[in-house]
Write a protein that holds these residues in place. Sequence first.
Motif, PDB file in Angstrom:
ATOM      1  N   LEU A  61       0.781  -1.233   0.000  1.00 11.09           N
ATOM      2  CA  LEU A  61       0.000   0.000   0.000  1.00 11.09           C
ATOM      3  C   LEU A  61       0.820   1.296   0.000  1.00 11.09           C
ATOM      4  O   LEU A  61       0.251   2.364  -0.216  1.00 11.09           O
ATOM      5  N   GLY A  62       2.118   1.206   0.239  1.00  7.71           N
ATOM      6  CA  GLY A  62       2.839   2.451   0.469  1.00  7.71           C
ATOM      7  C   GLY A  62       4.088   2.713  -0.329  1.00  7.71           C
ATOM      8  O   GLY A  62       4.832   3.626  -0.018  1.00  7.71           O
ATOM      9  N   MET A  63       4.385   1.930  -1.396  1.00  6.87           N
ATOM     10  CA  MET A  63       5.649   2.091  -2.091  1.00  6.87           C
ATOM     11  C   MET A  63       5.484   2.528  -3.542  1.00  6.87           C
ATOM     12  O   MET A  63       6.301   2.224  -4.390  1.00  6.87           O
ATOM     13  N   ALA A  64       4.387   3.223  -3.836  1.00  2.00           N
ATOM     14  CA  ALA A  64       4.172   3.708  -5.191  1.00  2.00           C
ATOM     15  C   ALA A  64       3.396   5.020  -5.152  1.00  2.00           C
ATOM     16  O   ALA A  64       2.832   5.387  -4.129  1.00  2.00           O
ATOM     17  N   GLY A  65       3.415   5.732  -6.303  1.00  2.00           N
ATOM     18  CA  GLY A  65       2.651   6.968  -6.393  1.00  2.00           C
ATOM     19  C   GLY A  65       3.426   8.177  -5.903  1.00  2.00           C
ATOM     20  O   GLY A  65       4.644   8.130  -5.695  1.00  2.00           O
ATOM     21  N   PRO A  66       2.732   9.292  -5.684  1.00  2.00           N
ATOM     22  CA  PRO A  66       3.383  10.563  -5.303  1.00  2.00           C
ATOM     23  C   PRO A  66       4.174  10.483  -4.005  1.00  2.00           C
ATOM     24  O   PRO A  66       5.108  11.263  -3.801  1.00  2.00           O
ATOM     25  N   ARG A  67       3.812   9.560  -3.132  1.00  2.00           N
ATOM     26  CA  ARG A  67       4.497   9.434  -1.852  1.00  2.00           C
ATOM     27  C   ARG A  67       5.962   9.052  -2.022  1.00  2.00           C
ATOM     28  O   ARG A  67       6.799   9.338  -1.156  1.00  2.00           O
ATOM     29  N   VAL A  68       6.297   8.426  -3.150  1.00  2.00           N
ATOM     30  CA  VAL A  68       7.654   7.922  -3.387  1.00  2.00           C
ATOM     31  C   VAL A  68       8.710   9.010  -3.214  1.00  2.00           C
ATOM     32  O   VAL A  68       9.677   8.850  -2.462  1.00  2.00           O
ATOM     33  N   THR A  69       8.526  10.120  -3.912  1.00  2.00           N
ATOM     34  CA  THR A  69       9.533  11.185  -3.894  1.00  2.00           C
ATOM     35  C   THR A  69       9.674  11.802  -2.511  1.00  2.00           C
ATOM     36  O   THR A  69      10.793  12.017  -2.021  1.00  2.00           O
ATOM     37  N   THR A  70       8.559  12.082  -1.859  1.00  2.00           N
ATOM     38  CA  THR A  70       8.629  12.717  -0.539  1.00  2.00           C
ATOM     39  C   THR A  70       9.229  11.762   0.489  1.00  2.00           C
ATOM     40  O   THR A  70       9.969  12.194   1.374  1.00  2.00           O
ATOM     41  N   ALA A  71       8.919  10.464   0.379  1.00  2.43           N
ATOM     42  CA  ALA A  71       9.493   9.486   1.307  1.00  2.43           C
ATOM     43  C   ALA A  71      11.010   9.443   1.175  1.00  2.43           C
ATOM     44  O   ALA A  71      11.732   9.373   2.177  1.00  2.43           O
ATOM     45  N   PHE A  72      11.498   9.502  -0.053  1.00  3.55           N
ATOM     46  CA  PHE A  72      12.944   9.474  -0.274  1.00  3.55           C
ATOM     47  C   PHE A  72      13.611  10.714   0.324  1.00  3.55           C
ATOM     48  O   PHE A  72      14.671  10.614   0.951  1.00  3.55           O
ATOM     49  N   VAL A  73      13.001  11.880   0.143  1.00  5.67           N
ATOM     50  CA  VAL A  73      13.545  13.115   0.713  1.00  5.67           C
ATOM     51  C   VAL A  73      13.580  13.025   2.239  1.00  5.67           C
ATOM     52  O   VAL A  73      14.552  13.447   2.882  1.00  5.67           O
ATOM     53  N   GLU A  74      12.540  12.442   2.822  1.00  6.21           N
ATOM     54  CA  GLU A  74      12.509  12.258   4.278  1.00  6.21           C
ATOM     55  C   GLU A  74      13.627  11.324   4.726  1.00  6.21           C
ATOM     56  O   GLU A  74      14.270  11.559   5.760  1.00  6.21           O
ATOM     57  N   HIS A  75      13.888  10.286   3.945  1.00 12.57           N
ATOM     58  CA  HIS A  75      15.003   9.389   4.251  1.00 12.57           C
ATOM     59  C   HIS A  75      16.324  10.162   4.242  1.00 12.57           C
ATOM     60  O   HIS A  75      17.179   9.986   5.123  1.00 12.57           O
ATOM     61  N   LYS A  76      16.506  11.011   3.235  1.00 10.77           N
ATOM     62  CA  LYS A  76      17.736  11.809   3.138  1.00 10.77           C
ATOM     63  C   LYS A  76      17.921  12.686   4.370  1.00 10.77           C
ATOM     64  O   LYS A  76      19.029  12.796   4.915  1.00 10.77           O
ATOM     65  N   ASN A  77      16.848  13.300   4.830  1.00 11.64           N
ATOM     66  CA  ASN A  77      16.935  14.184   5.993  1.00 11.64           C
ATOM     67  C   ASN A  77      17.270  13.409   7.265  1.00 11.64           C
ATOM     68  O   ASN A  77      18.017  13.895   8.118  1.00 11.64           O
ATOM     69  N   ILE A  78      16.717  12.209   7.371  1.00  9.90           N
ATOM     70  CA  ILE A  78      17.019  11.364   8.533  1.00  9.90           C
ATOM     71  C   ILE A  78      18.499  10.983   8.531  1.00  9.90           C
ATOM     72  O   ILE A  78      19.178  11.062   9.566  1.00  9.90           O
ATOM     73  N   VAL A  79      19.001  10.594   7.374  1.00  7.98           N
ATOM     74  CA  VAL A  79      20.416  10.214   7.268  1.00  7.98           C
ATOM     75  C   VAL A  79      21.321  11.404   7.569  1.00  7.98           C
ATOM     76  O   VAL A  79      22.369  11.256   8.213  1.00  7.98           O
ATOM     77  N   GLN A  80      20.925  12.583   7.132  1.00  9.69           N
ATOM     78  CA  GLN A  80      21.722  13.776   7.408  1.00  9.69           C
ATOM     79  C   GLN A  80      21.795  14.029   8.917  1.00  9.69           C
ATOM     80  O   GLN A  80      22.861  14.356   9.454  1.00  9.69           O
ATOM     81  N   ALA A  81      20.673  13.865   9.610  1.00  7.58           N
ATOM     82  CA  ALA A  81      20.657  14.053  11.069  1.00  7.58           C
ATOM     83  C   ALA A  81      21.540  13.014  11.756  1.00  7.58           C
ATOM     84  O   ALA A  81      22.281  13.330  12.694  1.00  7.58           O
ATOM     85  N   ILE A  82      21.483  11.771  11.273  1.00  2.00           N
ATOM     86  CA  ILE A  82      22.339  10.718  11.843  1.00  2.00           C
ATOM     87  C   ILE A  82      23.805  11.045  11.569  1.00  2.00           C
ATOM     88  O   ILE A  82      24.661  10.898  12.445  1.00  2.00           O
TER      89      ILE A  82
END
Length: 220
Positions: free
Chosen positions: A169-190
């Motif tokens: 239910l959650g790995m396709a569509g418009p959410r894809v791009t925003t989820a990836f950006v959120e991942h990048k921000n999490i990694v930057q904080a780590i």
Amino acid sequence: MSPFSESPITSSDKIFIAIRSDIVAGVIEAGSKLSEAELSTIHGVSRAVVREAINRLENVSLVERKPNIGARVVTLTHQGLIQLYQVREALEGMAARLAAQNMSDKEIAQLNKLLANHFEEVKDGESYYQEAGDVDFHYRILLGSHNQQLISMLSNNIYHLVRMYRVQLGMAGPRVTTAFVEHKNIVQAISNRDGELAELLMRRHILYSKNNIEAKLKQN
């Protein structure tokens, strides 16, 4: 023990992993009844081996037993999503905070490399499928917490149920791009060793993912 340990895999393990993968991917549909006879024929093993696999699938929350019905794949429900993601938000938020504190520089470099590889998958904006285990962003951060109690709690109990919701239910569509950006921000904080921010961003990321899946469940 991690579900992706390097100990020898037995024939029983292979059947368990195969059925588990089919459930997570939706090949075996949510809510469907599991037939020992049918599965034993498909996989060419005894019903005893299939029965053991079904018992193990029940232990990892992918299968439930109901009186007079037998073993069924769990159903993806609104209530189940809410309860699961409440737990996930708290535990994975903690994992991100601990990862910022405990990951080695080498582990952080590998996490950044993993994210760079994921970019190739999401730049078309269509899908963001991550295989289970070390190539899964969330699992890699969980390992980076270096907290064995937390790793065991997540990986041995709800990891694949979470993946079932994410994959179907959650790995396709418009959410894809925003989820990836959120991942990048999490990694930057780590990478910056900012545990407080890493936890906040992870919790927010999971909340947004929950909202996305919740909307799709309502559509269905």
